[in-house]
Design a protein around this motif. Structure first.
Motif, PDB file in Angstrom:
ATOM      1  N   SER A 246       0.823  -1.215   0.000  1.00  0.00           N
ATOM      2  CA  SER A 246       0.000   0.000   0.000  1.00  0.00           C
ATOM      3  C   SER A 246       0.854   1.260   0.000  1.00  0.00           C
ATOM      4  O   SER A 246       0.429   2.303  -0.485  1.00  0.00           O
ATOM      5  CB  SER A 246      -0.926   0.003   1.220  1.00  0.00           C
TER       6      SER A 246
ATOM      7  N   SER B 230      -1.997  -3.373   2.981  1.00  0.00           N
ATOM      8  CA  SER B 230      -1.466  -2.619   4.098  1.00  0.00           C
ATOM      9  C   SER B 230      -0.589  -3.569   4.930  1.00  0.00           C
ATOM     10  O   SER B 230      -0.312  -4.690   4.524  1.00  0.00           O
ATOM     11  CB  SER B 230      -2.623  -2.055   4.927  1.00  0.00           C
TER      12      SER B 230
ATOM     13  N   VAL C 107      -5.841  -1.829  -3.365  1.00  0.00           N
ATOM     14  CA  VAL C 107      -5.302  -1.571  -2.030  1.00  0.00           C
ATOM     15  C   VAL C 107      -6.115  -2.397  -1.041  1.00  0.00           C
ATOM     16  O   VAL C 107      -7.346  -2.274  -0.977  1.00  0.00           O
ATOM     17  CB  VAL C 107      -5.371  -0.074  -1.678  1.00  0.00           C
TER      18      VAL C 107
END
Length: 282
Positions: free
Chosen positions: A103, A132, A190
């Motif tokens: 990310s 992430s 993402v």
């Protein structure tokens, strides 16, 4: 895309690669599990693969039409080895590629960002996964997991910054869909969990789930950099400390619905993961 094709999973013994291979084989797909030592992976054909040994690429690609790509870890210029491999893969008949990025790295950004930028020009069917930070950083062999177990602390330079931590099982589930669905995403995804959490929040949840006190101890950028430099090369330590500093500035404070959109189910929470992976060890 035919469900009878062969998928090459690079890094098949790693955090996401092992889960991608396991989920693919459980769904009945044929998998070549690639790693440097050709380690056995249940239900898959182990193959030796070394990014820096092109001779291993030919055998790995034989008969493959899909590939899950994990760039070489720690290489400051992965495009130098990954792009020639991807072009070779396309020439060998691979039609779809799913790339694992992060990310924090945009298309055209440093390192794997350059591979991301080039991918749609090589394959008509593709996806870039930009997860992430992994929830498994607190449950496996990561520095945070070790310091939780040994000292009951999490050391970061993130301050009160929040992160949309994501379960590696969810990353793998998205990868499997991206590799096998009739239509490729042809998108940059993402991936986050369902909520953004600070490291104080993480410490609180681990404490509640395990019954052992865990605290987040904030450090300055310099303190973290110097601490990490005792464990790894100085420039890598500075990079990691800088990523924490970026979190403190809010760059990872976001939540997306990519997991739900691709898999049809919501992303798992950190508390659910902690109860699954930490509770029984308490």
């Amino acid at each position: 895309m035919s469900a009878t094709g062969i998928t090459l999973v690079i890094g098949a013994t790693g955090t996401t690669g092992s889960r991608v291979a396991a989920q693919l084989t459980a769904a009945g797909h044929t998998v070549k599990a690639a790693s440097r030592k050709a380690a056995p992976v249940a239900g898959a054909e182990p193959v030796r693969f070394d990014w820096y040994d092109p001779g291993t690429h030919v055998t790995a690609l034989d008969g493959v039409d899909r590939v899950y790509v994990i760039p070489p870890v720690g290489d400051p210029d992965p495009a130098a080895v990954v792009l020639p491999f991807l072009r070779r893969a396309r020439a060998a008949g691979v039609r779809r590629a799913v790339l694992l990025s992060a990310s924090s790295i945009p298309e055209g950004g440093p390192a794997v960002g350059l591979v991301h930028q080039a991918l749609p020009g090589i394959f008509d069917e593709w996806a870039v996964l930009r997860p992430s930070w992994f929830m498994q950083n607190f449950t496996g062999s990561h520095l945070h997991a070790r310091s939780i177990r040994t000292d009951g602390i999490i050391l970061t330079a993130t301050g009160t910054g929040r992160v949309g931590f994501v379960d590696a099982e969810d990353i793998a589930a998205v990868a499997v869909h991206a590799l096998t669905d009739v239509r490729a995403p042809n998108a940059d995804l993402v991936l986050t969990g369902p909520e953004a959490l600070s490291y104080d929040d993480i410490a609180t949840i681990v404490t509640e789930v395990t019954g052992r006190p865990v605290a987040h101890q904030p450090l300055s950028y310099e303190e973290l950099r110097d601490r990490l430099a005792k464990l790894m090369p100085e420039e890598f330590a500075a990079m990691l400390a800088g990523m924490d500093q970026s979190i403190a500035q809010g760059t990872e404070d976001r939540v997306t619905d990519s997991v739900r959109r691709v898999t049809g189910r919501p992303a798992r929470s950190f508390r659910a993961l902690a109860e699954r992976e930490l509770h029984h060890g308490s």
